[in-house]
Design an enzyme around this catalytic site. Structure first.
Site, PDB file in Angstrom:
ATOM      1  N   ASP A 107       2.752   5.460  -7.007  1.00 19.97           N
ATOM      2  CA  ASP A 107       4.029   5.318  -6.312  1.00 19.97           C
ATOM      3  C   ASP A 107       5.244   5.299  -7.226  1.00 19.97           C
ATOM      4  O   ASP A 107       6.371   5.352  -6.750  1.00 19.97           O
ATOM      5  CB  ASP A 107       4.030   4.027  -5.477  1.00 19.97           C
ATOM      6  CG  ASP A 107       3.270   4.221  -4.192  1.00 19.97           C
ATOM      7  OD1 ASP A 107       3.481   5.249  -3.557  1.00 19.97           O
ATOM      8  OD2 ASP A 107       2.455   3.358  -3.851  1.00 19.97           O
ATOM      9  N   HIS A 156      -2.601  -1.981 -10.172  1.00 26.22           N
ATOM     10  CA  HIS A 156      -3.552  -1.381  -9.226  1.00 26.22           C
ATOM     11  C   HIS A 156      -4.812  -2.217  -9.183  1.00 26.22           C
ATOM     12  O   HIS A 156      -5.228  -2.768 -10.206  1.00 26.22           O
ATOM     13  CB  HIS A 156      -3.892   0.057  -9.643  1.00 26.22           C
ATOM     14  CG  HIS A 156      -4.462   0.845  -8.514  1.00 26.22           C
ATOM     15  ND1 HIS A 156      -5.787   0.813  -8.196  1.00 26.22           N
ATOM     16  CD2 HIS A 156      -3.864   1.642  -7.597  1.00 26.22           C
ATOM     17  CE1 HIS A 156      -5.988   1.578  -7.132  1.00 26.22           C
ATOM     18  NE2 HIS A 156      -4.848   2.086  -6.747  1.00 26.22           N
ATOM     19  N   HIS A 196       0.856  -1.189   0.000  1.00 23.65           N
ATOM     20  CA  HIS A 196       0.000   0.000   0.000  1.00 23.65           C
ATOM     21  C   HIS A 196       0.893   1.241   0.000  1.00 23.65           C
ATOM     22  O   HIS A 196       1.265   1.750  -1.040  1.00 23.65           O
ATOM     23  CB  HIS A 196      -0.930  -0.089   1.213  1.00 23.65           C
ATOM     24  CG  HIS A 196      -2.000   0.950   1.295  1.00 23.65           C
ATOM     25  ND1 HIS A 196      -2.239   1.870   0.313  1.00 23.65           N
ATOM     26  CD2 HIS A 196      -2.913   1.213   2.276  1.00 23.65           C
ATOM     27  CE1 HIS A 196      -3.245   2.646   0.681  1.00 23.65           C
ATOM     28  NE2 HIS A 196      -3.668   2.269   1.870  1.00 23.65           N
TER      29      HIS A 196
HETATM   30  N1  ACO Z   1       4.580  -6.578 -10.656  1.00 23.52           N
HETATM   31  C1  ACO Z   1       4.487  -7.778 -11.257  1.00 23.52           C
HETATM   32  N2  ACO Z   1       3.319  -8.412 -11.436  1.00 23.52           N
HETATM   33  C2  ACO Z   1       2.214  -7.808 -10.961  1.00 23.52           C
HETATM   34  C3  ACO Z   1       2.238  -6.576 -10.344  1.00 23.52           C
HETATM   35  C4  ACO Z   1       3.485  -5.946 -10.193  1.00 23.52           C
HETATM   36  N3  ACO Z   1       3.586  -4.767  -9.629  1.00 23.52           N
HETATM   37  N4  ACO Z   1       0.992  -6.214 -10.005  1.00 23.52           N
HETATM   38  C5  ACO Z   1       0.196  -7.203 -10.403  1.00 23.52           C
HETATM   39  N5  ACO Z   1       0.935  -8.163 -10.992  1.00 23.52           N
HETATM   40  C6  ACO Z   1       0.459  -9.395 -11.571  1.00 23.52           C
HETATM   41  C7  ACO Z   1       0.275 -10.460 -10.516  1.00 23.52           C
HETATM   42  O1  ACO Z   1       1.420 -11.250 -10.318  1.00 23.52           O
HETATM   43  C8  ACO Z   1      -0.866 -11.254 -11.122  1.00 23.52           C
HETATM   44  O2  ACO Z   1      -0.331 -12.067 -12.143  1.00 23.52           O
HETATM   45  P1  ACO Z   1      -0.820 -13.580 -12.282  1.00 23.52           P
HETATM   46  O3  ACO Z   1      -2.296 -13.492 -12.548  1.00 23.52           O
HETATM   47  O4  ACO Z   1       0.001 -14.100 -13.423  1.00 23.52           O
HETATM   48  O5  ACO Z   1      -0.511 -14.229 -10.967  1.00 23.52           O
HETATM   49  C9  ACO Z   1      -1.715 -10.206 -11.795  1.00 23.52           C
HETATM   50  O6  ACO Z   1      -0.831  -9.139 -12.108  1.00 23.52           O
HETATM   51  C10 ACO Z   1      -2.844  -9.691 -10.944  1.00 23.52           C
HETATM   52  O7  ACO Z   1      -2.306  -9.300  -9.687  1.00 23.52           O
HETATM   53  P2  ACO Z   1      -3.139  -9.213  -8.340  1.00 23.52           P
HETATM   54  O8  ACO Z   1      -2.211  -9.350  -7.179  1.00 23.52           O
HETATM   55  O9  ACO Z   1      -4.322 -10.143  -8.401  1.00 23.52           O
HETATM   56  O10 ACO Z   1      -3.715  -7.775  -8.436  1.00 23.52           O
HETATM   57  P3  ACO Z   1      -4.172  -6.922  -7.202  1.00 23.52           P
HETATM   58  O11 ACO Z   1      -5.320  -6.146  -7.646  1.00 23.52           O
HETATM   59  O12 ACO Z   1      -4.381  -7.722  -5.968  1.00 23.52           O
HETATM   60  O13 ACO Z   1      -2.864  -6.067  -6.967  1.00 23.52           O
HETATM   61  C11 ACO Z   1      -1.439  -4.437  -6.177  1.00 23.52           C
HETATM   62  C12 ACO Z   1      -2.817  -4.725  -6.753  1.00 23.52           C
HETATM   63  C13 ACO Z   1      -1.324  -5.061  -4.780  1.00 23.52           C
HETATM   64  C14 ACO Z   1      -1.262  -2.922  -6.100  1.00 23.52           C
HETATM   65  C15 ACO Z   1      -0.368  -5.042  -7.122  1.00 23.52           C
HETATM   66  O14 ACO Z   1      -0.485  -4.506  -8.409  1.00 23.52           O
HETATM   67  C16 ACO Z   1       1.043  -4.868  -6.585  1.00 23.52           C
HETATM   68  O15 ACO Z   1       1.502  -5.654  -5.769  1.00 23.52           O
HETATM   69  N6  ACO Z   1       1.753  -3.777  -7.025  1.00 23.52           N
HETATM   70  C17 ACO Z   1       3.063  -3.497  -6.520  1.00 23.52           C
HETATM   71  C18 ACO Z   1       2.964  -2.724  -5.209  1.00 23.52           C
HETATM   72  C19 ACO Z   1       2.547  -1.298  -5.411  1.00 23.52           C
HETATM   73  O16 ACO Z   1       3.017  -0.606  -6.330  1.00 23.52           O
HETATM   74  N7  ACO Z   1       1.657  -0.830  -4.526  1.00 23.52           N
HETATM   75  C20 ACO Z   1       1.155   0.527  -4.559  1.00 23.52           C
HETATM   76  C21 ACO Z   1      -0.278   0.506  -5.010  1.00 23.52           C
HETATM   77  S1  ACO Z   1      -0.946   2.122  -5.086  1.00 23.52           S
HETATM   78  C22 ACO Z   1      -1.196   2.537  -3.454  1.00 23.52           C
HETATM   79  O17 ACO Z   1      -1.482   1.767  -2.612  1.00 23.52           O
HETATM   80  C23 ACO Z   1      -0.992   3.910  -3.131  1.00 23.52           C
END
Ligand code: ACO
Length: 375
Positions: free
Chosen positions: A311, A260, A221
């Site tokens: 971010d 996201h 987050h």
């Molecule tokens: N890097 C690599 N792969 C990713 C990323 C990432 N940043 N984000 C999503 N994916 C992939 C996942 O591995 C998944 O792939 P799969 O289906 O092959 O397993 C797919 O995309 C879907 O991912 P989920 O985890 O289901 O998506 P979710 O909606 O839960 O994730 C999140 C959202 C937690 C923000 C995610 O994109 C992430 O971890 N990002 C990196 C952390 C980040 O930048 N956080 C800041 C968010 S903005 C904020 O809070 C202010």
């Protein structure tokens, strides 16, 4: 969604109605109380946005002046809270310091914390005091002079003086002001949801914000921009982006600053911050991070089809402003406190205990064995 089906992470679950913030995940738009974030980032200030989020309308010039004066008056920390901060080890996470200080503040000013419409006073108090808490802790641990009161400074200038070790230019203050506007609210993100859950038990405002700070602390987050900077330092040169990113993806690591839960296109806040990263970089004659970020963006999009979130670029701006990495998430909190408190005020007006259900997947018919007979 099928009835009784578990929505892991509450994905796509609509938990409540709110007038505060709308995210158009497919259109890539973010709206605060009816106003597009792009207009607010281009034309308003953090204080104006705080007024908008709390009161539901843009302030008149006089109302804005009153709010700014009030935020300046509310900056002082009670000596009892200072003593508690003094006892915290110097190498603690500033998010732990912030959470502890807000929690302690509740003990010293119980009147401001009470649930109800009057909580707007507590909302303004917390918004005003977070920079002072950060400045007090950071400047002491760094052996710097105590934070000056800065009575004429707006919120962004005061906050920047608290967390940066050098004087700021007008462009730098405006860059932070825009970043604060962009971070002020984001619908039912995890920390705001945590604040609303706490408020929905009729607990007090400061408890709700304490819950929210603890939730924001997590790297999925609020902590992602700090990790982005670690990645950029590892990459070091734009031409190494491809190799480093692909190696991380091959290890199934997440690339911070991308993806996201709600946006399926580029996060509009990332678009605005990309521009500010370039502007601040040009002003410093230092586009080192900006250039790597552009390359990282293209590799991640090519490899995973993911778009940047808020971010990705913020850390590159904060670094040029002289803000240490471990204060990035506290800066986020110093802005999001407005959204948290706006949502808590809304929760108090339309209160319904938030209490979902779990589908039990454990056994129900085990036989109890007295402790002496267990192996
Ligand atoms: N890097 C690599 N792969 C990713 C990323 C990432 N940043 N984000 C999503 N994916 C992939 C996942 O591995 C998944 O792939 P799969 O289906 O092959 O397993 C797919 O995309 C879907 O991912 P989920 O985890 O289901 O998506 P979710 O909606 O839960 O994730 C999140 C959202 C937690 C923000 C995610 O994109 C992430 O971890 N990002 C990196 C952390 C980040 O930048 N956080 C800041 C968010 S903005 C904020 O809070 C202010």
């Amino acid at each position: 969604m099928v009835e009784g089906e578990v929505q892991h992470g509450l994905e796509d679950v609509v938990a409540l109605e709110s007038r505060i913030c709308f995210i158009d995940g497919k259109g890539g738009r973010l709206i605060y109380q009816g106003y597009d974030i792009r207009d607010l980032a281009a034309q308003s200030t953090f204080e104006e946005v705080a007024y908008l989020l709390w009161y539901g309308r843009l302030p008149t010039a006089a109302q804005l002046r009153d709010l700014k004066d009030r935020l300046v008056q509310l900056r002082t920390i009670p000596p009892g809270v200072l003593e508690i901060i003094d006892r915290i080890p110097r190498d603690s996470s500033p998010m732990d310091v912030l959470r502890t200080a807000v929690s302690a503040l509740a003990v010293f000013e119980p009147a401001e914390t009470q649930p109800g419409a009057s909580s707007i006073g507590g909302a303004q108090r917390l918004t005003a005091v977070l920079p002072t808490i950060l400045g007090y802790y950071h400047r002491r641990r760094s052996g710097l002079e105590p934070l000056a009161p800065h009575p004429g400074a707006g919120h962004a200038a005061y906050l920047l003086a608290a967390v940066s070790d050098r004087p700021a230019t007008e462009l730098e203050v405006r860059a932070l002001d825009v970043a604060l506007i962009l971070h002020a609210d984001h619908e039912l993100n995890a920390s705001t949801f945590a604040a609303r859950v706490t408020a929905s038990t009729l607990s007090d405002l400061y408890s709700a914000v304490t819950s929210a700070i603890g939730t924001l602390k997590g790297p999925l987050h609020g902590g992602a921009n700090e990790r982005v900077m670690e990645l950029l330092d590892e990459i070091d040169k734009p031409e190494r982006s491809d190799e480093v990113i692909r190696a991380r993806l091959a290890r199934h690591e997440r690339i911070m600053g991308f993806g996201h839960r709600v946006y399926k296109v580029e996060d509009p806040r990332a678009t605005i911050l990309r521009d500010w990263s370039r502007r601040v970089g040009e002003a410093h004659n230092d586009l080192h991070y900006y250039r790597i970020l552009r390359e990282v963006e293209s590799v991640v999009h090519r490899e995973k089809g993911l778009y940047p979130n808020v971010d990705l670029y913020s850390g590159s701006i904060y670094t040029l402003l002289g803000v240490p990495k471990d204060l990035f998430t506290p800066l986020f909190a110093a802005s999001r406190v407005v959204g948290w408190t706006a949502h808590v005020l809304e929760e108090y007006q339309d209160l319904r205990l938030i209490r979902p259900m779990a589908r039990y997947i454990g056994p129900t018919d085990l036989t109890y064995t007295p402790i002496g007979q267990r192996s």
